[in-house]
Structures are given as C-alpha cells and as structure tokens.
Design an enzyme around this catalytic site. Structure first.
Site, PDB file in Angstrom:
ATOM      1  N   LYS A   1       3.073   4.509  -0.899  1.00  0.00           N
ATOM      2  CA  LYS A   1       2.940   5.764  -1.956  1.00  0.00           C
ATOM      3  C   LYS A   1       4.354   6.442  -1.654  1.00  0.00           C
ATOM      4  O   LYS A   1       4.501   7.406  -1.132  1.00  0.00           O
ATOM      5  CB  LYS A   1       1.975   6.597  -1.711  1.00  0.00           C
ATOM      6  CG  LYS A   1       0.716   5.956  -1.859  1.00  0.00           C
ATOM      7  CD  LYS A   1       0.198   5.698  -0.447  1.00  0.00           C
ATOM      8  CE  LYS A   1      -1.465   5.186  -0.402  1.00  0.00           C
ATOM      9  NZ  LYS A   1      -1.784   4.267  -1.184  1.00  0.00           N
TER      10      LYS A   1
ATOM     11  N   HIS B   1       0.892  -1.055  -0.072  1.00  0.00           N
ATOM     12  CA  HIS B   1      -0.010   0.150  -0.069  1.00  0.00           C
ATOM     13  C   HIS B   1       1.011   1.281  -0.009  1.00  0.00           C
ATOM     14  O   HIS B   1       0.339   2.478   0.200  1.00  0.00           O
ATOM     15  CB  HIS B   1      -0.921   0.022   1.233  1.00  0.00           C
ATOM     16  CG  HIS B   1      -2.148   1.015   1.379  1.00  0.00           C
ATOM     17  ND1 HIS B   1      -2.095   1.984   2.254  1.00  0.00           N
ATOM     18  CD2 HIS B   1      -3.076   1.040   0.323  1.00  0.00           C
ATOM     19  CE1 HIS B   1      -3.211   2.698   2.007  1.00  0.00           C
ATOM     20  NE2 HIS B   1      -3.580   2.094   0.902  1.00  0.00           N
TER      21      HIS B   1
ATOM     22  N   ASP C   1      17.886   9.625  -5.320  1.00  0.00           N
ATOM     23  CA  ASP C   1      19.348  10.088  -5.025  1.00  0.00           C
ATOM     24  C   ASP C   1      19.785   9.575  -3.714  1.00  0.00           C
ATOM     25  O   ASP C   1      20.361  10.460  -3.261  1.00  0.00           O
ATOM     26  CB  ASP C   1      19.597  11.427  -5.595  1.00  0.00           C
ATOM     27  CG  ASP C   1      19.525  11.954  -7.044  1.00  0.00           C
ATOM     28  OD1 ASP C   1      19.517  10.996  -7.654  1.00  0.00           O
ATOM     29  OD2 ASP C   1      19.460  12.893  -7.246  1.00  0.00           O
TER      30      ASP C   1
END
Length: 646
Positions: A452, A450, A457
């Site tokens: 996000k 789930h 870098d």
C-alpha cells in the site's frame, strides 16, 4: 538508547547491520582518535559497502569502493584486508585521519588514484599493491576483513552499463541483490547519498519468493524490547515471530497483542495464539465483522515497526518501517490501550492526525476508520508536480482514481501496479486507468503484491511517501482499524522507489497478461470442489499441481487409476476433502485437502509443480451457501448455480 545500538547487540542478521561481525577479544588503540573514542573493542564494527566504481573512465586507474559506518563506534581500517576474490590487499591510510566516524564514510582507492572529486575530510585508504584487489572486474565479490581475516562486510554489485558509472546501494537496509543497486554517473564517493536513511529510520521491503531479511529484522525488533511490546497485528503465524514473543515474555517484557477475530479463530492460526496465551501473553481479538487490519508494533514506548507487512509464513510483496520516536510510539500505544479495552473502529477516540519530526523527516500519522486518510491521499496526489508512483494490493476508491487521472492530465508521470488478482475484481480502478492511457500494470502471477505504497515527486526536495496498512478501498476508510503514514523526506522516497521499481519492472502491462492454458473455471458451494479446464492447445499433466488460498497449500492427488492428463478442452473436478459431485462421463475426478479460504469469500491460486501461480481468483462478495463461483469472462467470476464438469 539509540535503535542501532540496541539492534547491533541483538541481531547481526538485521538489515540495519549487514556485514556486522561477531565480537572478538582485545582492544585497538586509536592514536589521535576523537574524544570519547580512545579505545575500540575489536569486533564492534558495523560497516557496509555502499558504492563502488568498477569501471572508471580511465581504464588504468580510478577504481574505488565506498564504506559506511552504521555502528555507534569509530573504526580504524589500517591493516584491514580488502579481498576481491582474486587477491587480498592490506590497507594503508593514504589521506585523512585513521578512523571512520559513526555515520561516516571511508574510501578505498587505487594507489595511483588522482584523488579528485572526493569529499574533503573523508579518510582514504589504499592498497600496498599496485591496484585495489586485482583490478575490480564486473563479476568480482567485494569483501572487507579485519586483520585476523574475519569477514565484516561483503557485496556483489551488478556490472555497470558503461565506463564512469558507479553502483550505489539504494538504501542502507537494502539486501545485496542486483535490484538493490542503482547506477550513478560519476558516483558520489564519500558523500552522504540521498539513499542512506536516518539512523532513527529504517525501511524494509520484501520481494518474493524470499522474505528472510524482513523476518530477521522483525525478530530483532521484538528481541530488542526490554520493558513492553504493544502490538496490533492483523494476522500472525510465522514460527520465528511467535517464538520471539515467547522469549520476550519470559524475560519479563509486558506483551499485548490485538488481532483480527477471523485469524484468531482460524485453525491454521489458532495453535500459535494458544501458545502465546499459555505463556501469559495478553491477546485481544476484535470480535466483529469489520477488520482489525493494523500491522504495527511498539517497543518500550520509543520504537515503532509499522507498514503493510504481516508476520505470516507465506511471502508477499510488502514494506515496513522502523522509526525511533517516543511521540509516535505513544500515539500507537494509546491506540492499543483502546482496542484492549474493546473500543474498535469508530468507537475509538483519537485525533484525525498527529505530526512528528524524526531527523528532519516529517511524519503524519492517520488512524482509520474516519481518520481522513482518503482525503489526505487525494490532496497529496493533487499536489504532485512531477511523479506519482504507486503499488496497490487493491484500489477501488473512485476519488483516488480520479486524482490519478487529474495528475496525468496535467503532465505528471503516473505509473503503478495492482495485485494481479485484485486488478480485475469488481470495482477495481485498474481498467478505468488503463483505458485512460495510464501505465498501470498487474503484478506478476508469481507473487502476492500486498503493498500500500505511494511515492510522490521522488528526486525532488518535496518528495513524499505514503505507506501503511490501509488498502485503497471504501472498507478501509469507513470500517476497518487502519494506520497510514504520510512522510516527507527525499531519502525515504528514494529508498521506497527501489521497492516500486522492483515490482513495477516485473509487472505486466494490460496487453501482456495472457490467460494461462490451465484455468480455474468454477468453485463449488462452500469450496467443496474446484473445476479446472485445459484451455490451451496442448495436453497438461496435473501431477504436482497444487491449490492455495494463500494461507495453506494442498497438493492435487489422483485416486488409483484416475488419469492426470487433460487434453485441450477437457475438464477435471478436484474434490476438496468432500465427496466428489456427480459429473458427466469422462470428467476426471481428483482429490485435495480442504482449504479454509474457499468458504465465504473465496480466494484461490492454482500453482504449477514449481510453485508458480498460473491462475487464480478472488471473489468480490460473500456467496450464498449453495452458490458456486463460476468464470464468466477471461478475468471475472460471478455467483452461479453449480455446474460441475459441464
């Protein structure tokens, strides 16, 4: 008051305080201690084992253990006990002052350690015996006890891959599991590592099947509130979280909760909200078709909990941040003010971005819809110079897919994983990225991934992290209430990389995603029945199999006399709390309780007797009342006329 000080007093189980001990009587004199630390209450220590050299280059000497003081008070370690499971040693000061400053380090070393390569000024302790423990072998637990034997800190780092390689905890709040440690050639004994976050910022991440640590931390966050809790929570039914809100209200905390109407009205969530409202807690559903998809809490106008994690009773791969900053808290409380007044979505008045700095960490907060999140993500990916690593529950925005392809084309290391159900849904960018040669994987079937999360870098001074509630979809950009953080901090990027690696290394490449033998082939209108087919080469016994909409799980039952074995090629119909449909002769008819998640836009998992998902589907559009959802390819489903058992 410092966030760690509050949580330390309230929740020794919190990830911020791994190894904290219960308070005991008496005081401990600190001769020569720094000003303001003339006396230290026994038991106020909060020490972590953060790094260990088990296998030095010189096999005869050179082992060491690094400790970090996560508490608010200095700690003296003279007379404390180090235990490696084989022997116990009393510690004596070898070099430096006899206290470990708050936020400071101490080292435990072999008596004959050459004392080279150590950070100056860090107190060094050793054993009264000939070796630290009985020689720290690869499987030894590491235990630190007060002089009375009370356990304060423990860790069991994995074995290193070779000599001269230390094991360092990836983050101060990382649980003691093998994936939470990383190898560091030579180690960084007594030096602040890039992986120790700020005292005002803590990262939590969940890795199914266990979620207890994050729940502990969230409960501690709620329990720490003294005056107010302003919350925007998409879905919530975890009993411990509900109980924590009730406790807060009963001790006089003003509690406000905004939530999504879909879950506010769902029967399996409704009881919890009724209980909260019975206590006088203000709960405001959004009462609209778009989603109130935020996942944040604000305590006392100064501390924030925010991320992708929903406080529910099912476990998913997620992350959450705790941040102590009054400016960030004020913006989010104002967001709650507007939603409590009935202003959701584009009707809210808000700045496109607010900027905050916490202990050198740059934080940009964007609030959606129309909050500029999509364009900011694209610009951050376009600015990447070395790497873009991402975890996505859903990725359907062409602009973000284009940015990832541009980054790969200019030599940036682009890797990621998408939730296994959503990777192949209509509109997903997964297939396009894979066909372009990018290593973008599907998360393992055994977890709902789930996250996000985007890490850019990592390992450079310009490292950035993007995280929050915003799925990478058009709906999140234009319709839903969402929050997303854009953070610039090398320490947080390194800790977030641990979350990425834990999922990515277990995920399946495009050519490693075999279709299970037992498949879901059709879901009847309104979820009234589910058709299964044995597409494998051996018989399958359906005894113990279950179906789940990720909110509720029901067992597949066999009516008396009905067979549960499916031969290769055979089908079975599972009646979901409704009369079974008419099917042709020889098709087994089984039973299960209804699943609310199968109505409207179906989402379904098939679990084996161990609880491991073996197949699943997620619809991409609302079905008409009498339409079925049928498998039309290995990875895709579509609307169709019902054909039960055919």
């Amino acid at each position: 008051m410092n966030m760690l000080r509050r949580l330390r007093a309230l929740a020794t189980a919190s990830l911020l305080l791994i190894g904290a001990a219960a308070c005991g009587p008496g005081t401990l004199s600190l001769e020569g201690a720094p000003r303001g630390a003339a006396a230290l209450k026994a038991g106020s220590e909060s020490l972590l084992i953060t790094e260990v050299m088990r296998s030095p280059v010189d096999a005869r000497r050179g082992e060491w253990v690094e400790l970090y003081n996560a508490g608010p008070d200095p700690v003296s370690l003279a007379g404390w006990i180090f235990d490696d499971g084989d022997s116990t040693d009393a510690l004596v000061l070898l070099e430096g002052a006899d206290w470990v400053e708050p936020g400071g380090y101490a080292l435990l070393v072999d008596p004959d350690h050459p004392l080279t390569g150590l950070e100056p000024g860090v107190p060094v302790y050793t054993s009264t015996d000939s070796a630290l423990g009985n020689g720290i072998s690869a499987s030894d637990p590491l235990l630190l006890r007060r002089p009375d034997g009370t356990l304060v800190a423990e860790a069991v780092p994995p074995a290193p891959s070779g000599r001269g390689i230390a094991l360092e905890r990836r983050a101060i709040d990382a649980p003691d599991r093998p994936w939470a440690w990383r190898e560091v050639p030579g180690g960084t004994p007594g030096r602040r590592g890039a992986l120790v976050p700020s005292p005002r910022v803590a990262l939590h991440f969940t890795h199914p099947p266990v979620d207890d640590d994050t729940v502990d931390a969230a409960v501690a966050f709620i329990d720490s509130a003294e005056a107010s809790l302003d919350c925007a929570l998409y879905q919530m039914n975890h009993p411990r979280i509900l109980d924590a809100f009730v406790r807060a209200k009963r001790r006089g905390v003003a509690v406000r909760i905004v939530t999504d109407t879909t879950f506010y009205d769902r029967p399996d969530y409704r009881q919890g909200f009724v209980a909260l409202e019975a206590e006088g807690i203000l709960v405001r559903p959004d009462e609209r078709s778009s989603e109130m998809h935020d996942k944040y809490m604000v305590a006392d106008g100064e501390r924030v909990w925010i991320g992708s994690w929903n406080p529910t009773d099912h476990v998913s791969g997620d992350s959450a941040l705790e941040i102590e900053d009054a400016g960030l808290a004020a913006v989010l409380s104002e967001d709650v003010d507007q939603m409590m007044a009935g202003r959701f979505g584009v009707s809210k008045v808000r700045p496109e971005e607010t900027e905050h700095v916490v202990d050198g960490m740059e934080i940009g907060l964007h609030i959606s819809p129309a909050g500029g999140i999509e364009s900011r993500i694209v610009s951050e990916i376009d600015a990447a110079e070395h790497s873009v690593h991402f975890l996505a529950f859903s990725l359907t925005q062409d602009s973000i897919g284009d940015a990832l392809l541009r980054a790969a084309a200019r030599g940036v290391d682009v890797r990621g994983a998408i939730d296994w159900l959503h990777a192949t849904r209509r509109g997903s960018e997964w297939q396009r990225l894979v066909e372009a040669g990018l290593d973008v994987r599907r998360s393992p079937h055994a977890m709902l991934m789930h996250h996000k999360l985007i890490v850019i870098d990592a390992g450079t001074p310009n490292a950035r992290v993007i995280t929050g509630s915003y799925n990478f979809t058009g709906r999140a950009e234009t319709r839903n209430d969402e929050t997303m953080l854009f953070l610039r901090d090398a320490r947080l990027a390194a800790a977030s990389t641990a979350a990425f690696n834990a999922v990515y290394t277990e995920s399946l490449r495009a050519d490693e995603a075999p279709m299970p033998g037992l498949r879901i082939t059709e879901v009847g209108p309104e979820g009234r029945w589910v058709e299964l087919m044995n597409a494998g080469e051996a018989p399958v016994d359906l005894s113990g199999y279950r179906l789940s909409d990720q909110e509720r799980t029901v067992r597949i039952e066999s009516p008396s006399g009905m067979k549960t074995f499916l031969a290769p090629g055979e089908r079975a119909l599972v009646a979901m709390g409704a009369p079974p449909p008419t099917a042709k002769a020889g098709v087994a008819t089984l039973e299960a309780d209804p699943l609310p998640g199968l109505r409207g836009v179906p989402l379904l998992l098939l679990l084996d007797p161990r609880g491991v998902p073996v197949d699943g589907l997620a619809a991409s559009a609302t079905l008409a009342p009498e339409e079925a959802l049928a498998r039309i390819s290995v990875t895709a489903f579509g609307a169709a006329a019902p054909t039960p058992g055919e």
